[in-house]
Design a protein around this motif. Sequence first.
Motif, PDB file in Angstrom:
ATOM      1  N   ASN A   3       0.715  -1.163  -0.040  1.00 46.49           N
ATOM      2  CA  ASN A   3      -0.022  -0.084  -0.017  1.00 46.49           C
ATOM      3  C   ASN A   3       0.577   1.148  -0.167  1.00 46.49           C
ATOM      4  N   ALA A   6       2.638   1.419  -3.344  1.00 51.70           N
ATOM      5  CA  ALA A   6       1.354   2.080  -4.325  1.00 51.70           C
ATOM      6  C   ALA A   6       0.956   3.565  -4.299  1.00 51.70           C
ATOM      7  N   GLU A   7       1.165   3.904  -2.941  1.00 54.87           N
ATOM      8  CA  GLU A   7       1.057   5.348  -2.683  1.00 54.87           C
ATOM      9  C   GLU A   7       2.158   6.330  -3.129  1.00 54.87           C
TER      10      GLU A   7
END
Length: 222
Positions: A3, A6-7
């Motif tokens: 996550n 991905a950010e």
Amino acid sequence: MMNAIAEFERRLPQSLRSTFRSLDSPPAVQAYLDSIPYKAEELDRSPLRVMTDGQAHCLDGGIFAALALWRIGFPPLILDLVPAAGADDDHVLAIFRVDGLWGALAKSNYPNLRYREPVHRSLRELAMTYFEFFFNLQREKTLRAYTRPLDLSRFRDPSWMWDEEGIRKVSKRLYSLKPIPLISEARAARLSISDERTYQAGTHSTDFSWSYGMRPEEKNKI
């Protein structure tokens, strides 16, 4: 982990996102570091800013490399090579292991302080491969110690990927680690200076204006 990465990718412009995703092996990450200029400014850039500014020095280059390695399945580990006090810059490596053997990636102004193949049985063995090429402009061999690895995945706040305040927290932690000596003080006192051919090879393509002792802020302190 995914996550946070991905950010990071979401914050990149599309063209840079494609570039980041193309870094699919340690040699590819090193090739990217080698493709951007070395600038030893006092600013320590986040990985996001390394890519958007298109430049780096050893600390922010090492942290960027650790992030790129993390994306392809390696733990994001960095360690610091520590010089004699007041004699040289330290040098940050992103380290990785293949089949139990250590290798390294690095951004450097000097050609022989960069990539190492994963063929080293210990971190000390890896660190010592930098010894003969770790010299200052007076040709003094300055490497004295190394630190244990710092695992960037242990930072609960992933903002070090895109924010300079996060990088300050990482650098503070890294530079607080206790150095592990590579040679004794007595041995250091008996070191020879680098010979002419080694010095010339070790400074090929070096931008001396960014070398230790030559940067504008350092000259102003003299």
